[in-house]
Design an enzyme around this catalytic site. Structure first.
Site, PDB file in Angstrom:
ATOM      1  CG  PHE A 119       0.461   9.294   5.419  1.00 40.99           C
ATOM      2  CD1 PHE A 119       0.209   8.088   6.067  1.00 40.99           C
ATOM      3  CD2 PHE A 119      -0.509   9.805   4.572  1.00 40.99           C
ATOM      4  CE1 PHE A 119      -0.985   7.408   5.876  1.00 40.99           C
ATOM      5  CE2 PHE A 119      -1.701   9.133   4.369  1.00 40.99           C
ATOM      6  CZ  PHE A 119      -1.943   7.925   5.019  1.00 40.99           C
ATOM      7  CG  ASP A 120       3.106   3.876   6.307  1.00 41.12           C
ATOM      8  OD1 ASP A 120       4.288   3.574   6.023  1.00 41.12           O
ATOM      9  OD2 ASP A 120       2.388   3.193   7.055  1.00 41.12           O
TER      10      ASP A 120
ATOM     11  CG  PHE B 255      -4.813   4.284   2.154  1.00 45.46           C
ATOM     12  CD1 PHE B 255      -3.596   4.098   2.792  1.00 45.46           C
ATOM     13  CD2 PHE B 255      -5.839   4.911   2.844  1.00 45.46           C
ATOM     14  CE1 PHE B 255      -3.399   4.544   4.092  1.00 45.46           C
ATOM     15  CE2 PHE B 255      -5.655   5.354   4.150  1.00 45.46           C
ATOM     16  CZ  PHE B 255      -4.432   5.176   4.778  1.00 45.46           C
TER      17      PHE B 255
ATOM     18  CE1 TYR C 173      -4.667   5.252  11.476  1.00 42.04           C
ATOM     19  CE2 TYR C 173      -4.376   6.576   9.492  1.00 42.04           C
ATOM     20  CZ  TYR C 173      -4.151   5.419  10.210  1.00 42.04           C
ATOM     21  OH  TYR C 173      -3.397   4.401   9.651  1.00 42.04           O
TER      22      TYR C 173
ATOM     23  CE1 TYR D 279       0.794   1.685   4.216  1.00 38.48           C
ATOM     24  CE2 TYR D 279       1.127  -0.680   4.371  1.00 38.48           C
ATOM     25  CZ  TYR D 279       1.319   0.595   4.861  1.00 38.48           C
ATOM     26  OH  TYR D 279       2.060   0.768   6.017  1.00 38.48           O
TER      27      TYR D 279
ATOM     28  CB  ILE E  51      -8.715   3.007   9.358  1.00 38.55           C
ATOM     29  CG1 ILE E  51      -8.173   2.727   7.954  1.00 38.55           C
ATOM     30  CG2 ILE E  51      -7.624   3.590  10.245  1.00 38.55           C
ATOM     31  CD1 ILE E  51      -7.654   3.961   7.233  1.00 38.55           C
TER      32      ILE E  51
END
Length: 234
Positions: free
Chosen positions: A157-158, A219, A201, A147, A175
């Site tokens: 961010f990730d 995502f 979140y 992902y 989530i």
């Protein structure tokens, strides 16, 4: 939030600092500028890039940016004002939240209009990018995925894709956006999930992350496997 705004102000100070220096230089000879090393240039550019992304949260118009720069320039020159900065703190908070909400809403609306997009009852926008085969995971299953997660301004961010190591987790332990979206995928498939803040979140993003509270997140997900044939279990 406070750290972000401080950085943003430093950035703007840099933009207006030259104005203050020009004012001083009119009264005294200007010193020769020190040469910057390539390393310093890279460091300063990276700092400016990071702060610029933080400022993007406010979605400032050219006119609004001019007002911000004027206030900073006046501060540098020691000018006084009847406006109390402490009294403006709550308004700044509200301003940032309002602009963030506007940007998130626009992203969700655009995502929902993309060809092939499906808006789920929760507001999550699911779009299949590549069809998979076989079965879809249940919420109680463990999934293995690659992902990449992004903010609405494109900031990553990730990402497991760049690390090259897929991750595994129970689908009901993440989530809600993921639980709902990934359960529609099949092994080998890829999808784009656009998640409203309350399905991501919410008010409590991960500690130390760059994710603001109630942020809309995007995502790209690839479902690699569903470890263990849990479909045979009752």
């Amino acid at each position: 939030m406070r750290t972000m705004w401080t950085a943003a102000l430093v950035f703007a100070l840099g933009a207006t600092g030259a104005q203050a220096q020009d004012s001083k230089s009119a009264k005294q000879p200007a010193a020769a500028p020190a040469a910057l090393s390539e390393g310093d240039r890279e460091t300063l550019y990276t700092l400016g890039l990071s702060i610029g992304r933080d400022l993007s949260l406010f979605s400032l118009s050219p006119e609004e940016l001019k007002v911000l720069q004027q206030g900073l320039a006046d501060g540098l020159q020691g000018k006084t004002s009847d406006i109390d900065p402490k009294e403006q703190a709550q308004r700044i908070q509200a301003f940032a939240k309002s602009r963030q909400a506007q940007a998130g809403k626009a992203v969700l609306e655009r995502a929902g209009k993309e060809p092939g997009a499906e808006v789920l009852p929760s507001g999550v926008v699911y779009k299949q990018v590549k069809a998979g085969s076989g079965r879809s995971p249940r919420a109680v299953d463990t999934v293995k995925v690659h992902y990449e997660g992004r903010l609405v301004d494109g900031t990553i961010f990730d990402t497991s894709a760049r690390r090259g190591i897929p991750v595994e987790f129970p689908l009901n332990g993440v989530i809600p956006c993921w639980t709902q979206g990934v359960s529609k995928m099949k092994v080998g498939g890829k999808a784009k999930l656009t998640c409203p803040g309350n399905t991501a979140y919410g008010e409590r993003p991960p500690s130390g992350s760059r994710i603001p509270p109630n942020a809309v997140l995007i995502f790209d997900v690839e479902l690699i496997d569903i470890p263990g044939d849990t479909s045979r279990q009752p």
